[in-house]
Every structure is written in structure tokens, then in C-alpha cells.
Design a protein around this motif. Structure first.
Motif, PDB file in Angstrom:
ATOM      1  N   HIS A 167      60.188 -26.224 -34.708  1.00 38.68           N
ATOM      2  CA  HIS A 167      59.763 -26.024 -33.327  1.00 38.68           C
ATOM      3  C   HIS A 167      58.501 -25.172 -33.205  1.00 38.68           C
ATOM      4  O   HIS A 167      57.857 -25.183 -32.162  1.00 38.68           O
ATOM      5  N   ASN A 168      58.157 -24.421 -34.259  1.00 36.83           N
ATOM      6  CA  ASN A 168      56.969 -23.557 -34.237  1.00 36.83           C
ATOM      7  C   ASN A 168      56.951 -22.674 -32.997  1.00 36.83           C
ATOM      8  O   ASN A 168      55.963 -22.588 -32.274  1.00 36.83           O
ATOM      9  N   GLY A 169      58.061 -22.001 -32.749  1.00 33.33           N
ATOM     10  CA  GLY A 169      58.160 -21.106 -31.601  1.00 33.33           C
ATOM     11  C   GLY A 169      58.121 -19.647 -32.007  1.00 33.33           C
ATOM     12  O   GLY A 169      58.398 -19.287 -33.158  1.00 33.33           O
ATOM     13  N   TYR A 170      57.751 -18.802 -31.062  1.00 32.80           N
ATOM     14  CA  TYR A 170      57.704 -17.354 -31.259  1.00 32.80           C
ATOM     15  C   TYR A 170      58.515 -16.735 -30.133  1.00 32.80           C
ATOM     16  O   TYR A 170      58.246 -16.990 -28.960  1.00 32.80           O
ATOM     17  N   GLY A 171      59.520 -15.900 -30.469  1.00 31.11           N
ATOM     18  CA  GLY A 171      60.348 -15.380 -29.394  1.00 31.11           C
ATOM     19  C   GLY A 171      61.109 -14.121 -29.750  1.00 31.11           C
ATOM     20  O   GLY A 171      61.056 -13.623 -30.877  1.00 31.11           O
ATOM     21  N   VAL A 172      61.831 -13.629 -28.752  1.00 26.89           N
ATOM     22  CA  VAL A 172      62.653 -12.430 -28.903  1.00 26.89           C
ATOM     23  C   VAL A 172      64.067 -12.739 -28.427  1.00 26.89           C
ATOM     24  O   VAL A 172      64.274 -13.498 -27.480  1.00 26.89           O
ATOM     25  N   TYR A 173      65.012 -12.133 -29.100  1.00 32.18           N
ATOM     26  CA  TYR A 173      66.428 -12.260 -28.807  1.00 32.18           C
ATOM     27  C   TYR A 173      66.791 -11.106 -27.875  1.00 32.18           C
ATOM     28  O   TYR A 173      66.712  -9.941 -28.257  1.00 32.18           O
ATOM     29  N   ALA A 174      67.134 -11.394 -26.620  1.00 24.79           N
ATOM     30  CA  ALA A 174      67.335 -10.342 -25.628  1.00 24.79           C
ATOM     31  C   ALA A 174      68.414  -9.343 -26.023  1.00 24.79           C
ATOM     32  O   ALA A 174      68.300  -8.151 -25.756  1.00 24.79           O
ATOM     33  N   LYS A 175      69.461  -9.816 -26.675  1.00 24.37           N
ATOM     34  CA  LYS A 175      70.612  -8.970 -26.967  1.00 24.37           C
ATOM     35  C   LYS A 175      70.263  -7.764 -27.823  1.00 24.37           C
ATOM     36  O   LYS A 175      70.759  -6.663 -27.591  1.00 24.37           O
TER      37      LYS A 175
ATOM     38  N   ARG B 166      65.470  -8.565 -31.521  1.00 21.47           N
ATOM     39  CA  ARG B 166      64.922  -9.131 -32.760  1.00 21.47           C
ATOM     40  C   ARG B 166      63.872 -10.194 -32.452  1.00 21.47           C
ATOM     41  O   ARG B 166      64.036 -11.003 -31.546  1.00 21.47           O
ATOM     42  N   LEU B 167      62.815 -10.185 -33.253  1.00 22.06           N
ATOM     43  CA  LEU B 167      61.738 -11.157 -33.102  1.00 22.06           C
ATOM     44  C   LEU B 167      61.912 -12.275 -34.114  1.00 22.06           C
ATOM     45  O   LEU B 167      62.238 -12.021 -35.279  1.00 22.06           O
ATOM     46  N   PHE B 168      61.663 -13.503 -33.668  1.00 19.12           N
ATOM     47  CA  PHE B 168      61.845 -14.660 -34.548  1.00 19.12           C
ATOM     48  C   PHE B 168      60.634 -15.586 -34.498  1.00 19.12           C
ATOM     49  O   PHE B 168      60.036 -15.795 -33.443  1.00 19.12           O
ATOM     50  N   HIS B 169      60.327 -16.125 -35.660  1.00 20.36           N
ATOM     51  CA  HIS B 169      59.372 -17.230 -35.745  1.00 20.36           C
ATOM     52  C   HIS B 169      59.795 -18.132 -36.900  1.00 20.36           C
ATOM     53  O   HIS B 169      59.444 -17.923 -38.046  1.00 20.36           O
ATOM     54  N   GLY B 170      60.632 -19.107 -36.589  1.00 16.50           N
ATOM     55  CA  GLY B 170      61.003 -20.120 -37.564  1.00 16.50           C
ATOM     56  C   GLY B 170      61.993 -19.726 -38.625  1.00 16.50           C
ATOM     57  O   GLY B 170      62.118 -20.396 -39.638  1.00 16.50           O
TER      58      GLY B 170
ATOM     59  N   VAL C  84      52.684 -10.711 -26.398  1.00 13.51           N
ATOM     60  CA  VAL C  84      52.991  -9.339 -26.009  1.00 13.51           C
ATOM     61  C   VAL C  84      54.140  -9.329 -25.012  1.00 13.51           C
ATOM     62  O   VAL C  84      54.142 -10.089 -24.039  1.00 13.51           O
ATOM     63  N   PHE C  85      55.122  -8.455 -25.256  1.00 12.97           N
ATOM     64  CA  PHE C  85      56.239  -8.273 -24.338  1.00 12.97           C
ATOM     65  C   PHE C  85      56.110  -6.913 -23.666  1.00 12.97           C
ATOM     66  O   PHE C  85      55.809  -5.918 -24.326  1.00 12.97           O
ATOM     67  N   HIS C  86      56.338  -6.877 -22.365  1.00 10.34           N
ATOM     68  CA  HIS C  86      56.364  -5.622 -21.625  1.00 10.34           C
ATOM     69  C   HIS C  86      57.802  -5.382 -21.191  1.00 10.34           C
ATOM     70  O   HIS C  86      58.335  -6.096 -20.346  1.00 10.34           O
ATOM     71  N   VAL C  87      58.437  -4.393 -21.833  1.00 11.07           N
ATOM     72  CA  VAL C  87      59.859  -4.115 -21.634  1.00 11.07           C
ATOM     73  C   VAL C  87      60.045  -2.618 -21.425  1.00 11.07           C
ATOM     74  O   VAL C  87      59.457  -1.806 -22.152  1.00 11.07           O
TER      75      VAL C  87
ATOM     76  N   TYR D 175      54.681  -4.125 -26.047  1.00 14.11           N
ATOM     77  CA  TYR D 175      54.934  -4.338 -27.476  1.00 14.11           C
ATOM     78  C   TYR D 175      54.231  -5.609 -27.938  1.00 14.11           C
ATOM     79  O   TYR D 175      54.472  -6.683 -27.386  1.00 14.11           O
ATOM     80  N   VAL D 176      53.366  -5.462 -28.932  1.00 11.41           N
ATOM     81  CA  VAL D 176      52.731  -6.639 -29.531  1.00 11.41           C
ATOM     82  C   VAL D 176      53.714  -7.203 -30.545  1.00 11.41           C
ATOM     83  O   VAL D 176      53.910  -6.644 -31.623  1.00 11.41           O
ATOM     84  N   ALA D 177      54.357  -8.303 -30.185  1.00  9.94           N
ATOM     85  CA  ALA D 177      55.390  -8.881 -31.041  1.00  9.94           C
ATOM     86  C   ALA D 177      54.785  -9.682 -32.188  1.00  9.94           C
ATOM     87  O   ALA D 177      55.233  -9.598 -33.329  1.00  9.94           O
TER      88      ALA D 177
END
Length: 200
Positions: free
Chosen positions: A123-131, A134-138, A178-181, A186-188
Motif C-alpha cells: 500500500h506504500n502508506g505512512y501512518g500512526v496508530y492512535a492507541k 506507533r509510526l508505520f510504513h509498510g 507531520v502530526f500535531h498532537v 512531530y515530524v513522523a
């Protein structure tokens, strides 16, 4: 349009109310006061409901060990930048594991996508797990990493989050997610590739 920008500044600084003719022009020019979500590409296991103050996206079924994905119309390419503003609402702690935020290569978008957009290589996605932040990319499996997961702060219900994809780097083709939390930025990811005219 310049008048809109001035009015936005005044509203922010002086708590001015926005006249209805101004909001009417925004709708006329841009189609909506909020991000548009693509119902045709979003999983049929999610529902998208439009309200006066935003858009609500939620699952139609309980947790069944799969993530289902919703997509916006906002496609971002080289030289562009976009921010999405999100809020987690009415979500119990045990269901935070259902929520991930991020971006994906637009070529991989499909309403039939089953599984996490950012934890599967294809999927070539970049994301964060809200719980847990954690940051994920593949990569789904921790043992594939030589180091611990990179994290940002965990999120919970009623949290406001902004997600910014910035592909305006003039020095190279490496973009930033970048996530603003919790009032911090935060530069993920700082290596999102746009060298082959990818869009996200």
C-alpha cells in the motif's frame, strides 16, 4: 479571495462572526467548508456522514481483526502541501486500536482494501496508530525492525489532531509527514518520496 484572508485574520484576532455571504462564497468557490471524503473509494464497511461542523467517519461493524480505510479527495503531489484536521470522537479506549491516520500512495487507493493502509508493504502508506502512537510504513511485525518503533504521543477520544503532508522541499524529493498532537508538532516521516511524481 484576499478579503477572505483578511477577514479570517480579523476573526482569529478579534472573535468576529463570519457573515453568511462570506461562507456562501467559500462553498461556491471550493464546494465545501470541510474536506471532501471519497465515498466511492472508501471501504463499504465505513460510513461517512456530513454535518454542519464537519464529517464523521465510523465503522459499520464491530472489530473483526481488520482495519477498513477511508480516503479524502485531497490528492497532494510534488511542490504541494496540505493539512487535514481531525478529531477522535465517541471512541472507547479498547477501540482505539481501530484508528490510524496518515497518507497513502494514491495509486493504491481502493474500496476493497482490507487491512492497514500503513502496515502492509503493497500500500506504500505512512501512518500512526492512535492507541499507542506507533509510526508505520509498510511493516506490521516488530521483528523486522532493528530498533524500537518510533512513536508520537498516544491519542484518545476528544483529541484534536492535524496531519500535514509537505512535498514542497526544493532541495530534493523527500517530503515530510507531520502530526500535531497535544499542542506539539512531530515530524513522523521526513523521507516521503515524490521523485516519480507520486501523489498521496
Amino acid at each position: 479571495k484576499p478579503k477572505l484572508l483578511v477577514h479570517g485574520y480579523i476573526k482569529e484576532k478579534l472573535s468576529f462572526s463570519v457573515p453568511s455571504d462570506i461562507t456562501g462564497h467559500i462553498v461556491l468557490w471550493f464546494g465545501s467548508l470541510c474536506d471532501e471524503w471519497d465515498k466511492h473509494s472508501t471501504s463499504p464497511n465505513l460510513t461517512i456522514d456530513y454535518h454542519a461542523d464537519g464529517v464523521a467517519i465510523k465503522r459499520l461493524r464491530g472489530w473483526d481483526a481488520y482495519h477498513y480505510n477511508g480516503f479524502s479527495y485531497g490528492v497532494v503531489g510534488h511542490g504541494e502541501r496540505k493539512t487535514w484536521h481531525l478529531r477522535i470522537i465517541n471512541t472507547k479506549a479498547r477501540f482505539m486500536s481501530c484508528i490510524q491516520f496518515g497518507v497513502i500512495d494514491s495509486r493504491a487507493v481502493s474500496r476493497n482494501m482490507k487491512g492497514s493502509f500503513c502496515q502492509m508493504l503493497e500500500h506504500n502508506g505512512y501512518g500512526v496508530y492512535a492507541k499507542n502512537g506507533r509510526l508505520f510504513h509498510g511493516s506490521y511485525s516488530p521483528h523486522l525492525h532493528k530498533h524500537k518503533y518510533k512513536r508520537i504521543p498516544a491519542m484518545t477520544t476528544n483529541d484534536d489532531i492535524s496531519v500535514t503532508l509537505d512535498l514542497q522541499n526544493k532541495q530534493n524529493d523527500s517530503g515530510r509527514l507531520v502530526f500535531h498532537v497535544h499542542n506539539r508538532e512531530y515530524v513522523a516521516f521526513a523521507n516521503i518520496d515524490s521523485s516519480k511524481q507520486q501523489t498521496y
